[in-house]
Motif scaffolding. Structure first.
Motif, PDB file in Angstrom:
ATOM      1  N   ASP A 221       0.775  -1.261   0.170  1.00 18.39           N
ATOM      2  CA  ASP A 221       0.090   0.132  -0.088  1.00 18.39           C
ATOM      3  C   ASP A 221       0.960   1.030  -0.043  1.00 18.39           C
ATOM      4  O   ASP A 221       2.180   1.286   0.698  1.00 18.39           O
ATOM      5  N   GLY A 222       0.511   2.204  -0.714  1.00 20.80           N
ATOM      6  CA  GLY A 222       1.209   3.522  -0.642  1.00 20.80           C
ATOM      7  C   GLY A 222       0.929   4.283  -2.004  1.00 20.80           C
ATOM      8  O   GLY A 222      -0.095   4.062  -2.889  1.00 20.80           O
ATOM      9  N   THR A 223       2.038   5.221  -1.956  1.00 22.04           N
ATOM     10  CA  THR A 223       1.843   6.062  -3.189  1.00 22.04           C
ATOM     11  C   THR A 223       2.814   5.805  -4.306  1.00 22.04           C
ATOM     12  O   THR A 223       3.798   5.161  -4.324  1.00 22.04           O
ATOM     13  N   TYR A 224       2.077   5.676  -5.654  1.00 24.20           N
ATOM     14  CA  TYR A 224       2.753   5.300  -6.922  1.00 24.20           C
ATOM     15  C   TYR A 224       2.123   6.486  -7.930  1.00 24.20           C
ATOM     16  O   TYR A 224       1.330   7.123  -7.894  1.00 24.20           O
ATOM     17  N   ILE A 225       3.157   6.233  -8.993  1.00 16.04           N
ATOM     18  CA  ILE A 225       2.782   6.883 -10.289  1.00 16.04           C
ATOM     19  C   ILE A 225       2.043   5.726 -11.185  1.00 16.04           C
ATOM     20  O   ILE A 225       2.651   4.731 -11.440  1.00 16.04           O
ATOM     21  N   LEU A 226       0.646   6.030 -11.539  1.00 15.14           N
ATOM     22  CA  LEU A 226       0.045   5.145 -12.583  1.00 15.14           C
ATOM     23  C   LEU A 226       0.112   5.410 -13.880  1.00 15.14           C
ATOM     24  O   LEU A 226      -0.114   6.766 -14.272  1.00 15.14           O
ATOM     25  N   ARG A 246       6.679   2.462  -8.544  1.00 20.75           N
ATOM     26  CA  ARG A 246       6.918   2.863  -6.984  1.00 20.75           C
ATOM     27  C   ARG A 246       7.539   4.389  -6.970  1.00 20.75           C
ATOM     28  O   ARG A 246       8.486   4.540  -7.507  1.00 20.75           O
ATOM     29  N   VAL A 247       7.140   5.191  -5.854  1.00 17.84           N
ATOM     30  CA  VAL A 247       7.809   6.374  -5.691  1.00 17.84           C
ATOM     31  C   VAL A 247       9.301   6.056  -4.766  1.00 17.84           C
ATOM     32  O   VAL A 247       8.823   5.557  -3.811  1.00 17.84           O
ATOM     33  N   ILE A 248      10.243   6.399  -5.429  1.00 20.98           N
ATOM     34  CA  ILE A 248      11.534   6.182  -4.595  1.00 20.98           C
ATOM     35  C   ILE A 248      11.506   6.915  -3.538  1.00 20.98           C
ATOM     36  O   ILE A 248      11.377   8.364  -3.481  1.00 20.98           O
ATOM     37  N   GLN A 249      11.706   6.442  -2.388  1.00 21.39           N
ATOM     38  CA  GLN A 249      11.548   7.227  -1.148  1.00 21.39           C
ATOM     39  C   GLN A 249      12.940   7.859  -0.805  1.00 21.39           C
ATOM     40  O   GLN A 249      13.007   8.138   0.533  1.00 21.39           O
ATOM     41  N   ASN A 250      14.135   7.780  -1.384  1.00 23.20           N
ATOM     42  CA  ASN A 250      15.203   8.457  -0.883  1.00 23.20           C
ATOM     43  C   ASN A 250      14.965   9.867  -0.854  1.00 23.20           C
ATOM     44  O   ASN A 250      16.208  10.500  -0.312  1.00 23.20           O
TER      45      ASN A 250
END
Length: 255
Positions: A221-226, A246-250
């Motif tokens: 679950d979480g934030t993505y670019i679709l 997936r949005v890279i969380q760095n």
């Protein structure tokens, strides 16, 4: 290959080499996912005047005829033309293909002897997040969803209040792993479809509903670019291939 998607004032870095395909394929035969009381899709060699379009049977090419219904077989995206007298084409109404999205997982709850996704559940899952697209994965989440025969099973659906909540949140693209956002047998009421497209007012022609996705358990679950693409049919609905990144969380991502 790292790309940065800018949405309003925020940047969202994604890795284009790591797509997450959440579509269900359309394949020949009875083990294809199915709903709405129609026969399975067929993919068979074209036959005409002694010609059989199959290399293994002597042809120089494979040349198949394909018969399917986009609403009943596999992942599909539909526009308001699904419920209007006036013709509207998903091919023309879907004009953008990348969206900030949120994947949420919900265990449908009992309501009036049905399993439903409720407004309360969506409010808890989304909080104060503002997203263009929402992807709903329902529990239990088994691989059998890719081949389940849904006819006469009364699968879960969204309540009208839940759908209205998504509209109020500004969601324009709703993706579900169900055959419909509405109850299977509702005498044509289609309350969630109508709520999502604002059927009684100014139609939300840009809004889409995608049904029959499959979100693997490995996708958190979480934030993505679709990336939402449809086959270019001039029809109210078309087979589609939603892909998440997936949005890279760095880098900090703000809500």
């Amino acid at each position: 290959m790292i790309a940065t998607v800018k949405h309003r004032t925020k940047n969202y870095p994604i890795d284009l080499t790591k797509p997450l395909d959440i579509s269900i394929v359309i394949k020949n035969g009875a083990d294809n996912v199915n709903a709405w009381y129609v026969d399975p899709p067929t993919i068979t060699p074209h036959e005409e005047k002694g010609f059989v379009g199959k290399v293994s049977e002597g042809a120089s090419i494979n040349f198949n005829d394909i018969s399917f219904n986009p609403h009943a077989h596999g992942t599909h995206t539909e526009c308001v033309g699904h419920i209007t007298e006036e013709f509207h084409s998903i091919n023309k109404n879907l004009k953008k293909y990348f969206f900030l999205s949120e994947v949420i997982t919900i265990a449908p709850e009992m309501f009036d002897n049905d399993l439903v996704v409720s407004k309360k559940q969506l409010k808890y899952a989304l909080g104060n997040k503002k997203r263009e697209a929402v992807v709903i994965r329902t529990l239990p989440n088994m691989r059998q969803k890719k081949s389940r025969q849904y006819a006469h099973t009364n699968p879960p659906y969204l309540t009208q209040e839940a759908t209205e909540f998504l509209v109020e949140k500004g969601v324009e693209h709703l993706l579900v792993d169900l055959p419909s956002v509405d109850k299977e047998k509702d005498n044509g009421a289609l309350v969630s479809h109508k709520a999502f497209w604002n059927f009684g007012g100014k139609l939300r022609k840009q809004a889409t509903i995608t049904e029959f996705v499959y979100v693997a358990n490995a996708i958190e679950d979480g934030t993505y670019i679709l990336n939402l693409q449809v086959a270019p049919f001039e029809n109210d609905a078309s087979p589609s291939r939603p892909v998440l990144y997936r949005v890279i969380q760095n880098k900090p991502v703000q809500k």
